[in-house]
Design a protein around this motif. Sequence first.
Motif, PDB file in Angstrom:
ATOM      1  N   LEU A  93     -22.244  51.907-100.553  1.00 34.97           N
ATOM      2  CA  LEU A  93     -23.454  51.510 -99.845  1.00 34.97           C
ATOM      3  C   LEU A  93     -24.542  51.245-100.875  1.00 34.97           C
ATOM      4  O   LEU A  93     -25.076  52.181-101.491  1.00 34.97           O
ATOM      5  CB  LEU A  93     -23.874  52.622 -98.884  1.00 34.97           C
ATOM      6  CG  LEU A  93     -22.907  52.892 -97.721  1.00 34.97           C
ATOM      7  CD1 LEU A  93     -23.251  54.205 -97.045  1.00 34.97           C
ATOM      8  CD2 LEU A  93     -22.972  51.746 -96.719  1.00 34.97           C
ATOM      9  N   VAL A  94     -24.883  49.976-101.076  1.00 37.02           N
ATOM     10  CA  VAL A  94     -25.842  49.581-102.096  1.00 37.02           C
ATOM     11  C   VAL A  94     -26.770  48.505-101.547  1.00 37.02           C
ATOM     12  O   VAL A  94     -26.330  47.582-100.854  1.00 37.02           O
ATOM     13  CB  VAL A  94     -25.130  49.040-103.364  1.00 37.02           C
ATOM     14  CG1 VAL A  94     -26.147  48.651-104.423  1.00 37.02           C
ATOM     15  CG2 VAL A  94     -24.154  50.056-103.927  1.00 37.02           C
ATOM     16  N   TRP A  95     -28.051  48.647-101.869  1.00 34.45           N
ATOM     17  CA  TRP A  95     -29.047  47.634-101.527  1.00 34.45           C
ATOM     18  C   TRP A  95     -29.802  47.261-102.805  1.00 34.45           C
ATOM     19  O   TRP A  95     -30.242  48.147-103.550  1.00 34.45           O
ATOM     20  CB  TRP A  95     -30.049  48.162-100.500  1.00 34.45           C
ATOM     21  CG  TRP A  95     -29.472  48.407 -99.148  1.00 34.45           C
ATOM     22  CD1 TRP A  95     -29.571  47.622 -98.044  1.00 34.45           C
ATOM     23  CD2 TRP A  95     -28.706  49.567 -98.732  1.00 34.45           C
ATOM     24  NE1 TRP A  95     -28.926  48.181 -96.973  1.00 34.45           N
ATOM     25  CE2 TRP A  95     -28.382  49.383 -97.364  1.00 34.45           C
ATOM     26  CE3 TRP A  95     -28.273  50.728 -99.366  1.00 34.45           C
ATOM     27  CZ2 TRP A  95     -27.643  50.309 -96.636  1.00 34.45           C
ATOM     28  CZ3 TRP A  95     -27.527  51.651 -98.658  1.00 34.45           C
ATOM     29  CH2 TRP A  95     -27.219  51.443 -97.310  1.00 34.45           C
ATOM     30  N   VAL A  96     -29.943  45.974-103.062  1.00 33.30           N
ATOM     31  CA  VAL A  96     -30.732  45.486-104.191  1.00 33.30           C
ATOM     32  C   VAL A  96     -31.948  44.781-103.623  1.00 33.30           C
ATOM     33  O   VAL A  96     -31.811  43.797-102.881  1.00 33.30           O
ATOM     34  CB  VAL A  96     -29.913  44.530-105.083  1.00 33.30           C
ATOM     35  CG1 VAL A  96     -30.786  44.004-106.232  1.00 33.30           C
ATOM     36  CG2 VAL A  96     -28.681  45.236-105.625  1.00 33.30           C
ATOM     37  N   ASN A  97     -33.122  45.324-103.941  1.00 29.40           N
ATOM     38  CA  ASN A  97     -34.363  44.798-103.358  1.00 29.40           C
ATOM     39  C   ASN A  97     -34.253  44.709-101.837  1.00 29.40           C
ATOM     40  O   ASN A  97     -34.650  43.727-101.206  1.00 29.40           O
ATOM     41  CB  ASN A  97     -34.725  43.447-103.970  1.00 29.40           C
ATOM     42  CG  ASN A  97     -35.066  43.570-105.450  1.00 29.40           C
ATOM     43  OD1 ASN A  97     -35.614  44.585-105.888  1.00 29.40           O
ATOM     44  ND2 ASN A  97     -34.720  42.562-106.226  1.00 29.40           N
ATOM     45  N   GLN A  98     -33.643  45.772-101.264  1.00 34.10           N
ATOM     46  CA  GLN A  98     -33.475  45.971 -99.827  1.00 34.10           C
ATOM     47  C   GLN A  98     -32.533  44.966 -99.181  1.00 34.10           C
ATOM     48  O   GLN A  98     -32.493  44.851 -97.946  1.00 34.10           O
ATOM     49  CB  GLN A  98     -34.837  45.989 -99.127  1.00 34.10           C
ATOM     50  CG  GLN A  98     -35.738  47.109 -99.651  1.00 34.10           C
ATOM     51  CD  GLN A  98     -37.049  47.232 -98.937  1.00 34.10           C
ATOM     52  OE1 GLN A  98     -37.113  47.149 -97.715  1.00 34.10           O
ATOM     53  NE2 GLN A  98     -38.112  47.447 -99.695  1.00 34.10           N
ATOM     54  N   VAL A  99     -31.745  44.267 -99.982  1.00 32.37           N
ATOM     55  CA  VAL A  99     -30.694  43.386 -99.473  1.00 32.37           C
ATOM     56  C   VAL A  99     -29.358  44.101 -99.640  1.00 32.37           C
ATOM     57  O   VAL A  99     -28.961  44.432-100.761  1.00 32.37           O
ATOM     58  CB  VAL A  99     -30.672  42.042-100.224  1.00 32.37           C
ATOM     59  CG1 VAL A  99     -29.501  41.181 -99.745  1.00 32.37           C
ATOM     60  CG2 VAL A  99     -31.997  41.314-100.045  1.00 32.37           C
ATOM     61  N   ALA A 123     -34.720  63.736 -93.506  1.00 30.72           N
ATOM     62  CA  ALA A 123     -35.694  63.494 -94.575  1.00 30.72           C
ATOM     63  C   ALA A 123     -34.979  63.421 -95.900  1.00 30.72           C
ATOM     64  O   ALA A 123     -33.883  63.973 -96.064  1.00 30.72           O
ATOM     65  CB  ALA A 123     -36.750  64.604 -94.608  1.00 30.72           C
ATOM     66  N   VAL A 124     -35.607  62.736 -96.840  1.00 30.23           N
ATOM     67  CA  VAL A 124     -35.224  62.872 -98.244  1.00 30.23           C
ATOM     68  C   VAL A 124     -36.014  64.056 -98.784  1.00 30.23           C
ATOM     69  O   VAL A 124     -37.249  64.072 -98.718  1.00 30.23           O
ATOM     70  CB  VAL A 124     -35.558  61.599 -99.050  1.00 30.23           C
ATOM     71  CG1 VAL A 124     -35.225  61.800-100.521  1.00 30.23           C
ATOM     72  CG2 VAL A 124     -34.798  60.402 -98.493  1.00 30.23           C
ATOM     73  N   LEU A 125     -35.326  65.065 -99.277  1.00 32.12           N
ATOM     74  CA  LEU A 125     -36.009  66.266 -99.744  1.00 32.12           C
ATOM     75  C   LEU A 125     -36.913  65.934-100.934  1.00 32.12           C
ATOM     76  O   LEU A 125     -36.497  65.270-101.878  1.00 32.12           O
ATOM     77  CB  LEU A 125     -34.989  67.326-100.148  1.00 32.12           C
ATOM     78  CG  LEU A 125     -34.051  67.827 -99.037  1.00 32.12           C
ATOM     79  CD1 LEU A 125     -33.087  68.871 -99.585  1.00 32.12           C
ATOM     80  CD2 LEU A 125     -34.848  68.391 -97.862  1.00 32.12           C
ATOM     81  N   SER A 130     -42.073  49.529 -96.952  1.00 30.26           N
ATOM     82  CA  SER A 130     -40.730  49.162 -96.486  1.00 30.26           C
ATOM     83  C   SER A 130     -39.654  49.953 -97.223  1.00 30.26           C
ATOM     84  O   SER A 130     -38.625  50.325 -96.640  1.00 30.26           O
ATOM     85  CB  SER A 130     -40.498  47.659 -96.649  1.00 30.26           C
ATOM     86  OG  SER A 130     -40.621  47.260 -98.003  1.00 30.26           O
ATOM     87  N   LEU A 131     -39.862  50.245 -98.509  1.00 30.74           N
ATOM     88  CA  LEU A 131     -38.898  51.061 -99.248  1.00 30.74           C
ATOM     89  C   LEU A 131     -38.887  52.486 -98.707  1.00 30.74           C
ATOM     90  O   LEU A 131     -37.819  53.069 -98.502  1.00 30.74           O
ATOM     91  CB  LEU A 131     -39.231  51.063-100.736  1.00 30.74           C
ATOM     92  CG  LEU A 131     -38.376  51.989-101.603  1.00 30.74           C
ATOM     93  CD1 LEU A 131     -36.904  51.586-101.564  1.00 30.74           C
ATOM     94  CD2 LEU A 131     -38.891  52.008-103.052  1.00 30.74           C
ATOM     95  N   VAL A 132     -40.058  53.049 -98.464  1.00 32.05           N
ATOM     96  CA  VAL A 132     -40.137  54.406 -97.912  1.00 32.05           C
ATOM     97  C   VAL A 132     -39.441  54.469 -96.562  1.00 32.05           C
ATOM     98  O   VAL A 132     -38.708  55.431 -96.258  1.00 32.05           O
ATOM     99  CB  VAL A 132     -41.609  54.852 -97.796  1.00 32.05           C
ATOM    100  CG1 VAL A 132     -41.716  56.192 -97.068  1.00 32.05           C
ATOM    101  CG2 VAL A 132     -42.248  54.964 -99.182  1.00 32.05           C
ATOM    102  N   GLU A 133     -39.643  53.447 -95.730  1.00 27.43           N
ATOM    103  CA  GLU A 133     -38.983  53.418 -94.425  1.00 27.43           C
ATOM    104  C   GLU A 133     -37.473  53.312 -94.577  1.00 27.43           C
ATOM    105  O   GLU A 133     -36.709  53.949 -93.830  1.00 27.43           O
ATOM    106  CB  GLU A 133     -39.525  52.241 -93.610  1.00 27.43           C
ATOM    107  CG  GLU A 133     -40.965  52.435 -93.166  1.00 27.43           C
ATOM    108  CD  GLU A 133     -41.546  51.201 -92.501  1.00 27.43           C
ATOM    109  OE1 GLU A 133     -40.824  50.163 -92.440  1.00 27.43           O
ATOM    110  OE2 GLU A 133     -42.712  51.258 -92.039  1.00 27.43           O
ATOM    111  N   GLN A 134     -37.015  52.509 -95.534  1.00 25.61           N
ATOM    112  CA  GLN A 134     -35.576  52.392 -95.773  1.00 25.61           C
ATOM    113  C   GLN A 134     -34.983  53.743 -96.174  1.00 25.61           C
ATOM    114  O   GLN A 134     -33.926  54.151 -95.662  1.00 25.61           O
ATOM    115  CB  GLN A 134     -35.289  51.369 -96.873  1.00 25.61           C
ATOM    116  CG  GLN A 134     -33.796  51.222 -97.172  1.00 25.61           C
ATOM    117  CD  GLN A 134     -33.512  50.407 -98.417  1.00 25.61           C
ATOM    118  OE1 GLN A 134     -34.381  50.230 -99.263  1.00 25.61           O
ATOM    119  NE2 GLN A 134     -32.287  49.915 -98.540  1.00 25.61           N
TER     120      GLN A 134
END
Length: 277
Positions: free
Chosen positions: A3-9, A41-43, A68-72
């Motif tokens: 599972l990988v996202w580059v610039n949220q893609v 949550a992310v701890l 948007s990154l925080v939401e992701q």
Amino acid sequence: MALVWVNQVKQGTISPFDRGLAYGDGVFATMRTASAHQAAAVLFLDAHLQRLQQSCQRIGIHWQASQSLVEQLGLLASSYPDHCIKLLLTRGEGGRGYQAPDLANVTEVVSVHPIPSHYQHWQQHGIALASSPITLARQPLLAGIKHLNRLEQVLIKSQPLIANTQDWLVCDTQGWVIESSMANIFAIKQGKVCTPAITHAGVSGVMREQMIDLLLQEGVSVNAQAMRYDDICSADHIFITNSLFGVVDVNTIDQFQFSRWTHTSRFRHVLSVNLSS
């Protein structure tokens, strides 16, 4: 498939001219998501993002986490409890030479990974360390930063571990104790808590910061100081910290033995880092 996202893609690609690939020009964080029975949550997310921003500033990259990154990251924490999220930042593309571009077009890579299954056993039973024959170079401009050039750690981890040990104790080239290959280290002697100063080598981990803050809140002073091998091995108790396994007792270093500290289990509970079955 990872599972990988580059610039949220999702399953995005990275340019072969990316400076993270070419020169290790970037930083990263390894974060843990809360257990299924906790709120998603992310701890210690704020601490991770703050450290990433400060590290970027130190190497001259302008970056701040977007909403948007925080939401992701929040959505991934909800979907993958008790997992590892790695957030990797590079300066982006920058040509062939070392000279960095005036403006960075930062590449963000987010990936999700399972937490190693043996970390729960480590929490319950502690681990043994052996002294690494490979030492860390001293570079105060990079000390504390979790930058992308991890060749020293690759070399350390390439050495076959001694039987019945789980990790390496690592010193710098002048013989000062710095960390384990994957974690920060704390020593307790006659009730006093010490941890190596991360001023010339090593990574100042987010869990190290959380542990220091918790100890201070409980009225326990913590000294961050230069420490030799003898300082560590003459301690009564030793523990190590990182963001995935939280807090783990060290039972032995080479031929030296240590009793488990009575507070480590409680601290894991307070910090919400106990790994579930």
